[in-house]
Design a protein around this motif. Structure first.
Motif, mmCIF file in Angstrom:
data_model
loop_
_atom_site.group_PDB
_atom_site.id
_atom_site.type_symbol
_atom_site.label_atom_id
_atom_site.label_comp_id
_atom_site.label_asym_id
_atom_site.label_seq_id
_atom_site.Cartn_x
_atom_site.Cartn_y
_atom_site.Cartn_z
ATOM 1 N N VAL A 102 0.931 -1.339 0.017
ATOM 2 C CA VAL A 102 0.092 -0.016 0.065
ATOM 3 C C VAL A 102 0.859 1.248 -0.054
ATOM 4 N N ARG A 103 1.815 1.236 0.706
ATOM 5 C CA ARG A 103 2.542 2.553 0.843
ATOM 6 C C ARG A 103 3.595 2.622 -0.487
ATOM 7 N N ALA A 104 3.885 1.472 -0.830
ATOM 8 C CA ALA A 104 4.572 1.518 -2.225
ATOM 9 C C ALA A 104 3.854 2.060 -3.445
ATOM 10 N N VAL A 105 2.566 1.751 -3.450
ATOM 11 C CA VAL A 105 1.730 2.347 -4.402
ATOM 12 C C VAL A 105 1.495 3.766 -4.279
ATOM 13 N N LEU A 106 0.912 3.987 -3.008
ATOM 14 C CA LEU A 106 0.608 5.494 -2.971
ATOM 15 C C LEU A 106 1.483 6.499 -2.994
ATOM 16 N N ALA A 107 3.004 5.868 -2.876
ATOM 17 C CA ALA A 107 3.993 7.005 -2.738
ATOM 18 C C ALA A 107 4.618 7.040 -4.145
ATOM 19 N N GLY B 50 -5.706 7.308 4.025
ATOM 20 C CA GLY B 50 -4.473 7.440 3.109
ATOM 21 C C GLY B 50 -3.337 8.161 3.660
ATOM 22 N N LEU B 51 -2.313 8.241 2.626
ATOM 23 C CA LEU B 51 -0.991 8.855 3.013
ATOM 24 C C LEU B 51 -0.279 9.492 1.841
ATOM 25 N N GLY B 52 0.644 10.063 1.961
ATOM 26 C CA GLY B 52 1.480 10.544 0.935
ATOM 27 C C GLY B 52 0.845 11.997 0.409
ATOM 28 N N GLY B 53 1.187 12.278 -0.826
ATOM 29 C CA GLY B 53 0.289 13.565 -1.346
ATOM 30 C C GLY B 53 -1.212 13.663 -1.406
ATOM 31 N N HIS B 54 -1.799 12.593 -1.387
ATOM 32 C CA HIS B 54 -3.288 12.521 -1.359
ATOM 33 C C HIS B 54 -3.854 12.031 0.039
ATOM 34 N N ALA B 55 -3.018 12.260 1.108
ATOM 35 C CA ALA B 55 -3.836 11.821 2.313
ATOM 36 C C ALA B 55 -4.723 12.961 2.612
ATOM 37 N N CYS B 56 -5.823 12.730 3.277
ATOM 38 C CA CYS B 56 -7.065 13.311 3.489
ATOM 39 C C CYS B 56 -6.459 14.535 4.513
#
Length: 389
Positions: free
Chosen positions: A53-58, A330-336
């Motif tokens: 999940v972290r790899a995809v979202l980042a 979520g996480l990263g640039g699109h974290a809520c």
């Protein structure tokens, strides 16, 4: 006659898990055995483990919308489609980079609100399962409408529900038409909005970021839409947990279990947002797999929070868990950007219901979950009762 309860069949696939009574054993198995796999039935890659999940979202090649379809085709040319196309959470690149800080800055500077869910509204919510469901879905949006200076809040909540239904991949033509009308009505409410501290903060942040009026309006209204599912799900799933654990409600009343701790563990254990999607704009290597340009990934946020690598003994619901790791926002640039606000809204609703005399043991656990593709919202009334309410 054998009265031993039979074990529930597991979810058929990852999308079925959202409305399954207990998807979490299946999620944990996916984390252990299939952290990132291609699901031929769904036509999607599915990321389950915290690492995946972290790899995809980042990943820099991951996009929140298919590059060739920035707005869902059924919504193209409509008012709700135009609104959707301006949302920061549905954009990448410069469109996202300008708007996301605007929202974060405004929400971060907002004075801590003193939510006051009306005692009478809370008492009415206790009149039956359908009344409780109506309160859970309506209260977060009404509170956000008040923050934005939109009135009447009750009407705004109904329009938001119509927009949420219209943007669902499962929406039919009638729902999309109703959502289109609702989007136009919400824009009218925005034009007539009263000045509030949040309005002032948003307007100031928009000027600083060079965000125009149409984008400001769309993204301010998007806060209502995001509140609808995420906060309602957190409230409903917390009430479900209080009903499942007979002593938990009394522990919250006594203060031996602080409500914020309970909410954080519900976010971890029974996340209101179970999944999200990403589309890859170019070829990428992830966890030993090659994802090609155009491949889509279903990101199982609810599964990642049950990964023992980040939350030891994930099968145990523990409000005293030290620093639970949740992927619900979520996480990263699109974290809520509204995670803190969502917690505040949810806490006020749960506390208001308990103060009004809610006994979760009498209410009982949820009977169903709303048929949504990514949001898990417990529903306490039967489907036919809700449909007629």
């Amino acid at each position: 006659m054998d009265l031993t309860p039979r074990p529930l069949p597991p979810p058929r696939h990852a999308l079925d898990a959202v409305v399954h009574p207990d998807p979490y054993p299946w999620y944990r198995e996916r984390v252990a055995r299939a952290p990132l796999v291609f699901d031929a039935e769904l036509g999607l890659w599915v990321a389950a483990s915290a690492e995946a999940v972290r790899a995809v979202l980042a990943h820099p090649a991951a996009r929140v919308r298919p590059p060739l379809e920035p707005v869902p085709a059924p919504l193209a040319g409509s008012a709700v489609g135009a609104m959707f196309g301006r949302w920061a959470r549905m954009n990448d690149g410069s469109a996202h980079a300008a708007v996301k800080p605007m929202l974060q800055g405004a929400l971060g500077a907002l004075p801590a609100p003193r939510w006051q869910p009306a005692g009478e509204a809370c008492r009415q919510a206790l009149e039956g399962p359908a009344a409780l469901d109506a309160f859970v879905l309506g209260w977060p949006v009404r509170a956000m409408a008040q923050l934005l200076g939109l009135a009447p809040a009750e009407a705004v909540a109904h329009e938001v529900q119509a927009v949420v239904a219209a943007i669902s991949p499962r929406a039919d033509a009638a729902q999309r038409e109703r959502g289109d009308a609702a989007a136009r009505t919400l824009q009218q409410h925005w034009q007539q909005a009263q000045a509030t501290p949040m309005q002032t903060l948003l307007a100031s942040a928009a000027r600083s970021a060079g965000v125009d009026a149409a984008v400001l309006s769309a993204n301010s209204l998007s806060l209502l839409v995001q509140t609808q599912d995420a906060t309602a799900g957190l409230v409903a799933n917390t009430l479900h947990r209080l009903a499942v654990d007979a002593g938990l409600g009394e522990a919250v009343r006594r203060g031996s279990v602080p409500l914020p701790y309970l909410l954080d563990e519900v976010l971890r254990f029974d996340a209101p947002i179970q999944n999200t999607r990403r589309w890859f704009a170019e070829e990428a290597q992830l966890l030993g797999h090659t994802l090609r340009a155009g491949d889509a990934v279903l990101v199982l946020l609810g599964a990642a929070s049950h990964d023992a690598a980040v939350n030891p003994s994930p099968e145990r619901f523990d409000p005293a868990r030290a620093a639970p790791v949740s992927f619900a926002f979520g996480l990263g640039g699109h974290a809520c950007p509204g995670a803190t606000l969502a917690r505040s809204l949810a806490a006020s609703a749960v506390q208001g219901l308990l103060d009004a005399g809610l006994d979760p043991r009498r209410t009982g656990p949820a009977r169903h979950w709303y048929p949504l593709p990514n949001a898990r919202i417990a529903r306490f009334s039967p489907a036919q009762e809700h449909a007629s309410s």
